[in-house]
Design an enzyme around this catalytic site. Structure first.
Site, PDB file in Angstrom:
ATOM      1  N   LYS A  13      47.093  46.236  39.624  1.00 11.05           N
ATOM      2  CA  LYS A  13      46.219  47.214  40.052  1.00 11.05           C
ATOM      3  C   LYS A  13      46.495  47.650  40.918  1.00 11.05           C
ATOM      4  CE  LYS A  13      43.060  48.063  36.907  1.00 11.05           C
ATOM      5  NZ  LYS A  13      42.945  46.587  36.431  1.00 11.05           N
ATOM      6  N   ARG A  85      39.223  54.341  31.505  1.00 13.35           N
ATOM      7  CA  ARG A  85      38.716  52.648  30.831  1.00 13.35           C
ATOM      8  C   ARG A  85      38.017  53.578  29.167  1.00 13.35           C
ATOM      9  NH1 ARG A  85      37.781  48.324  33.695  1.00 13.35           N
ATOM     10  NH2 ARG A  85      38.466  48.872  36.492  1.00 13.35           N
ATOM     11  N   ARG A 124      41.599  35.052  43.033  1.00 10.38           N
ATOM     12  CA  ARG A 124      41.562  36.006  44.256  1.00 10.38           C
ATOM     13  C   ARG A 124      40.633  35.706  44.561  1.00 10.38           C
ATOM     14  NH1 ARG A 124      40.815  41.644  41.543  1.00 10.38           N
ATOM     15  NH2 ARG A 124      39.200  41.217  40.624  1.00 10.38           N
ATOM     16  N   ARG A 157      34.544  37.895  44.092  1.00 17.85           N
ATOM     17  CA  ARG A 157      34.363  38.822  43.952  1.00 17.85           C
ATOM     18  C   ARG A 157      33.100  37.952  42.356  1.00 17.85           C
ATOM     19  NH1 ARG A 157      38.064  43.584  42.058  1.00 17.85           N
ATOM     20  NH2 ARG A 157      36.774  43.327  40.009  1.00 17.85           N
ATOM     21  N   ARG A 168      35.322  40.978  30.799  1.00 10.60           N
ATOM     22  CA  ARG A 168      35.985  42.421  31.105  1.00 10.60           C
ATOM     23  C   ARG A 168      36.967  42.157  30.415  1.00 10.60           C
ATOM     24  NH1 ARG A 168      36.311  39.903  37.228  1.00 10.60           N
ATOM     25  NH2 ARG A 168      37.586  42.446  37.228  1.00 10.60           N
TER      26      ARG A 168
HETATM   27  P1  AP5 Z   1      44.939  42.502  41.489  1.00 10.22           P
HETATM   28  O1  AP5 Z   1      45.568  44.154  41.884  1.00 10.22           O
HETATM   29  O2  AP5 Z   1      43.216  42.937  42.560  1.00 10.22           O
HETATM   30  O3  AP5 Z   1      44.568  42.908  39.858  1.00 10.22           O
HETATM   31  P2  AP5 Z   1      43.377  44.499  39.638  1.00 10.22           P
HETATM   32  O4  AP5 Z   1      43.802  44.425  38.026  1.00 10.22           O
HETATM   33  O5  AP5 Z   1      43.563  45.282  40.499  1.00 10.22           O
HETATM   34  O6  AP5 Z   1      42.646  43.535  38.634  1.00 10.22           O
HETATM   35  P3  AP5 Z   1      40.700  43.922  38.733  1.00 10.22           P
HETATM   36  O7  AP5 Z   1      40.179  42.960  38.472  1.00 10.22           O
HETATM   37  O8  AP5 Z   1      40.528  44.771  40.587  1.00 10.22           O
HETATM   38  O9  AP5 Z   1      40.811  44.442  37.582  1.00 10.22           O
HETATM   39  P4  AP5 Z   1      39.413  45.743  36.795  1.00 10.22           P
HETATM   40  O10 AP5 Z   1      39.894  46.804  36.286  1.00 10.22           O
HETATM   41  O11 AP5 Z   1      38.535  44.473  36.130  1.00 10.22           O
HETATM   42  O12 AP5 Z   1      38.690  45.473  38.331  1.00 10.22           O
HETATM   43  P5  AP5 Z   1      37.387  46.394  38.589  1.00 10.22           P
HETATM   44  O13 AP5 Z   1      37.962  46.931  40.025  1.00 10.22           O
HETATM   45  O14 AP5 Z   1      38.532  48.199  38.558  1.00 10.22           O
HETATM   46  O15 AP5 Z   1      45.007  41.443  41.605  1.00 10.22           O
HETATM   47  C1  AP5 Z   1      44.583  40.025  41.544  1.00 10.22           C
HETATM   48  C2  AP5 Z   1      44.534  39.110  41.836  1.00 10.22           C
HETATM   49  O16 AP5 Z   1      45.880  38.578  41.618  1.00 10.22           O
HETATM   50  C3  AP5 Z   1      44.330  39.625  43.617  1.00 10.22           C
HETATM   51  O17 AP5 Z   1      44.233  37.978  44.559  1.00 10.22           O
HETATM   52  C4  AP5 Z   1      46.580  39.559  43.664  1.00 10.22           C
HETATM   53  O18 AP5 Z   1      46.141  39.212  45.481  1.00 10.22           O
HETATM   54  C5  AP5 Z   1      47.113  38.346  42.525  1.00 10.22           C
HETATM   55  N1  AP5 Z   1      47.898  39.217  42.331  1.00 10.22           N
HETATM   56  C6  AP5 Z   1      48.103  40.771  42.170  1.00 10.22           C
HETATM   57  N2  AP5 Z   1      49.377  41.199  41.573  1.00 10.22           N
HETATM   58  C7  AP5 Z   1      50.313  39.572  41.637  1.00 10.22           C
HETATM   59  C8  AP5 Z   1      51.627  39.483  41.245  1.00 10.22           C
HETATM   60  N3  AP5 Z   1      52.102  40.160  40.385  1.00 10.22           N
HETATM   61  N4  AP5 Z   1      51.881  37.930  40.677  1.00 10.22           N
HETATM   62  C9  AP5 Z   1      51.265  37.506  41.427  1.00 10.22           C
HETATM   63  N5  AP5 Z   1      49.990  37.515  42.160  1.00 10.22           N
HETATM   64  C10 AP5 Z   1      49.230  38.828  41.751  1.00 10.22           C
HETATM   65  O19 AP5 Z   1      36.689  47.482  37.865  1.00 10.22           O
HETATM   66  C11 AP5 Z   1      35.191  46.492  38.168  1.00 10.22           C
HETATM   67  C12 AP5 Z   1      34.209  47.033  37.295  1.00 10.22           C
HETATM   68  O20 AP5 Z   1      33.781  47.976  37.890  1.00 10.22           O
HETATM   69  C13 AP5 Z   1      34.303  47.062  35.547  1.00 10.22           C
HETATM   70  O21 AP5 Z   1      34.368  45.762  35.079  1.00 10.22           O
HETATM   71  C14 AP5 Z   1      33.136  48.000  35.915  1.00 10.22           C
HETATM   72  O22 AP5 Z   1      31.996  47.230  35.253  1.00 10.22           O
HETATM   73  C15 AP5 Z   1      33.055  49.117  36.311  1.00 10.22           C
HETATM   74  N6  AP5 Z   1      34.606  50.241  36.117  1.00 10.22           N
HETATM   75  C16 AP5 Z   1      35.281  50.359  37.138  1.00 10.22           C
HETATM   76  N7  AP5 Z   1      36.389  51.339  36.729  1.00 10.22           N
HETATM   77  C17 AP5 Z   1      34.958  52.018  35.429  1.00 10.22           C
HETATM   78  C18 AP5 Z   1      35.194  52.319  34.485  1.00 10.22           C
HETATM   79  N8  AP5 Z   1      36.410  53.145  34.804  1.00 10.22           N
HETATM   80  N9  AP5 Z   1      34.842  53.297  34.001  1.00 10.22           N
HETATM   81  C19 AP5 Z   1      33.342  52.356  33.724  1.00 10.22           C
HETATM   82  N10 AP5 Z   1      33.024  51.198  34.605  1.00 10.22           N
HETATM   83  C20 AP5 Z   1      34.062  50.823  35.367  1.00 10.22           C
HETATM   84 MG    MG Z   2      41.227  46.161  41.156  1.00 11.11          MG
END
Ligand code: AP5
Ligand code: MG
Length: 228
Positions: A13, A85, A124, A157, A168
């Protein structure tokens, strides 16, 4: 254009939102990044959010919504990454955006399998200073463990450790079906194969949204940037 990105941890994402931001001038609003900034500041809310994030749990809705809505008021076109979410967040968001007359046009759903998510999160690395995203195999930095853009150290991270990743994924699976159903009923879901390479996913997004190289969204006088 106003978009939501839905998908499991590691679905790509953030990666796709950054490409869209650079190419088409969208604002990238990532609740995970907004929360990590709040945690860094060690405010009362930040300390509370940290306790949930370290365990891979969702931060309570009222905290996330409070942080997010203030941002959306200022923006015309945006990509929401990591929000909503839960169905409650989706309903609250819709109410707020209705007041602002800024409805969501499409919800991109990154359908991605667990194995791929786990492999991506294990590899990552992010720049501790500017937040640029890398992967030790899929997108390595040119210099060993240093950011190509600013030269700062790359770190992992805290919530990317295997135990927290499992949690997660479990939380994601519990919440995703009601959310998909909610947006399917509205007819705005665009399903993507999140298992493909980043370039191929981006091509699929462009094709399905019908955007091309000439398309730049208007952002008034604000500069295109990542909101965090
Ligand atoms: P990346 O693009 O970083 O993936 P992502 O989908 O953004 O994954 P996240 O881990 O950031 O998602 P998340 O939803 O768990 O975390 P968030 O920070 O939102 O890609 C991952 C890796 O793969 C990278 O190394 C990239 O280079 C590689 N890659 C990407 N695409 C690729 C491809 N097509 N092919 C190969 N490699 C690829 O949330 C973290 C925490 O915050 C949550 O657990 C929660 O505690 C809190 N939180 C956030 N939002 C909320 C909410 N709305 N409500 C409540 N709690 C929340
Ligand atoms: Mg992300």
């Amino acid at each position: 254009m106003r978009l939501i990105l839905l998908g499991p941890p590691g679905a790509g994402k953030g990666t796709q939102a950054e490409i869209l931001r650079e190419k088409y001038n969208f604002f990238h609003v990532a609740t995970g990044d907004l929360l990590r900034e709040t945690v860094k500041k060690e405010t009362k809310i930040g300390k509370k959010a940290k306790r949930y994030m370290e365990k891979g749990k969702l931060v309570p809705d009222e905290i996330v919504i409070r942080i997010l809505i203030g941002e959306l008021k200022k923006l015309e076109n945006f990509i929401l990454d990591g929000f909503p979410r839960t169905k409650k967040q989706a309903v609250d968001l819709e109410k707020e955006l209705k007041k602002l007359e800024k409805p969501i046009q499409s919800v991109l759903y990154f359908n991605t399998c667990d194995e791929i998510s786990i492999q991506r999160l294990a590899g990552r690395r992010i720049c501790e200073k500017c937040g640029t995203n890398y992967h030790i195999e899929n997108r390595p930095p040119a210099n060993d463990m240093k950011c190509d853009k600013c030269g700062a150290e790359l770190i992992q991270r805290k919530d990317d450790n295997p135990k927290v990743v499992q949690k997660r994924l479990k939380v994601y699976k519990k919440e995703i079906n009601p959310l998909l159903e909610y947006y399917r009923k509205k007819g705005i879901i665009v399903e993507l194969d999140g298992n493909k390479k980043a370039k191929e996913v981006f091509r699929e997004i462009r094709e399905k949204l019908g955007i091309d190289d000439l398309h730049k969204v208007k952002q008034g006088n604000r500069k295109n940037k990542k909101v965090s």
